[in-house]
Design an enzyme around this catalytic site. Structure first.
Site, PDB file in Angstrom:
ATOM      1  N   GLY A  65       0.681  -1.166  -0.171  1.00 47.82           N
ATOM      2  CA  GLY A  65      -0.065   0.032   0.075  1.00 47.82           C
ATOM      3  C   GLY A  65       0.944   1.862  -0.390  1.00 47.82           C
ATOM      4  N   GLN A  66       1.817   1.265   0.117  1.00 47.51           N
ATOM      5  CA  GLN A  66       3.323   2.443  -0.224  1.00 47.51           C
ATOM      6  C   GLN A  66       2.791   2.902  -1.065  1.00 47.51           C
ATOM      7  OE1 GLN A  66       4.015  -0.346   1.392  1.00 47.51           O
ATOM      8  NE2 GLN A  66       5.918  -0.155   2.003  1.00 47.51           N
ATOM      9  N   GLU A  67       2.313   4.869  -0.712  1.00 43.46           N
ATOM     10  CA  GLU A  67       2.610   5.132  -2.113  1.00 43.46           C
ATOM     11  C   GLU A  67       2.940   5.450  -3.735  1.00 43.46           C
ATOM     12  OE1 GLU A  67       3.092   9.566  -1.007  1.00 43.46           O
ATOM     13  OE2 GLU A  67       1.802   9.800  -3.232  1.00 43.46           O
ATOM     14  N   LEU A  69       3.951   2.414  -4.353  1.00 42.41           N
ATOM     15  CA  LEU A  69       3.465   0.720  -5.431  1.00 42.41           C
ATOM     16  C   LEU A  69       1.894   1.159  -5.733  1.00 42.41           C
ATOM     17  CD1 LEU A  69       4.584  -1.753  -2.660  1.00 42.41           C
ATOM     18  CD2 LEU A  69       5.350  -1.073  -4.758  1.00 42.41           C
TER      19      LEU A  69
END
Ligand code: G3D
Ligand code: MG
Length: 187
Positions: A65-67, A69
């Site tokens: 969920g990191q920006e 990705l």
């Protein structure tokens, strides 16, 4: 059980688990897998596991969920039947980002048939938003073109997770019965 009934139970149903980093996606997936809390590390890329609930097979993709990705989430969309959107109920600041990501997904062609289960996670945290508050903020009642359901949960204890899965299996049960009904008409 008829041959056809047995066949429908072997079908795999694709699920993508999405949500911002730190929402609890990986913890939820591991709870499903072993019904106990395990230590998790940030998901790098993606991770897929199969779980079986009441004779229903789910292929669950845990998507980072990191920006950096989030822009690649759409590479996982094809053939998705369920989106599990995990919300960190204590993270008020980033709920607007979750909302943007939710509506971006719902507008995506490859997800037009997907049903959405929203987990309002981390309900054990003091001062967290309730599922009702999150539902209002995300304006879930305005969603008419996708089946949706919101479930409060605590991934650390597993509370609420089974109810979420039950909603998914009941939807599949309905579809299966409909499919068998039409197959029966044809044969
Ligand atoms: P992600 O896969 O969505 O990025 P993780 O999130 O599953 O890795 O979880 C992120 C952190 O939140 C983890 O803490 C995890 O233990 C915690 N967490 C997940 N679910 C809950 C919950 O229901 N309640 C509480 N209190 N914490 C939760 P760490 O400290 O390991 O980073
Ligand atoms: Mg993760």
């Amino acid at each position: 059980m008829t041959h056809l009934q047995a066949k429908t139970e072997q079908l795999e149903h694709k699920v993508i688990i999405v949500g911002l980093d730190n929402a609890g996606k990986t913890t939820i997936l591991y709870q499903f897998l072993m019904n106990e809390v395990v230590h998790t590390s940030p998901t790098i890329g993606s991770n897929v596991e199969e779980i079986v609930v009441k004779n229903t097979h789910f292929l669950m993709w845990d998507i980072g969920g990191q920006e950096s990705l989030r822009s690649s989430w759409n590479t996982y969309y094809s053939n998705t039947e369920f989106i599990i959107l995990v919300v960190d109920s204590i993270d008020r600041e980033r709920l607007s980002i979750t909302k943007e990501e939710l509506y971006r997904m719902l507008a995506h062609e490859d997800l037009r048939k997907a049903a959405v289960l929203i987990f309002a996670n981390k309900q054990d945290m003091k001062g967290c938003m309730t599922a009702a508050e999150i539902s209002t903020y995300l304006t879930l009642s305005s969603i008419k073109d996708h089946p949706w359901h919101i479930q409060s949960c605590c991934a650390l204890t597993g509370e609420g997770l089974c109810q979420g899965l039950e909603w998914m299996t009941s939807r599949i049960g309905e579809q299966r019965n409909l499919l068998l009904f039409y197959l029966d008409l044809l044969t």
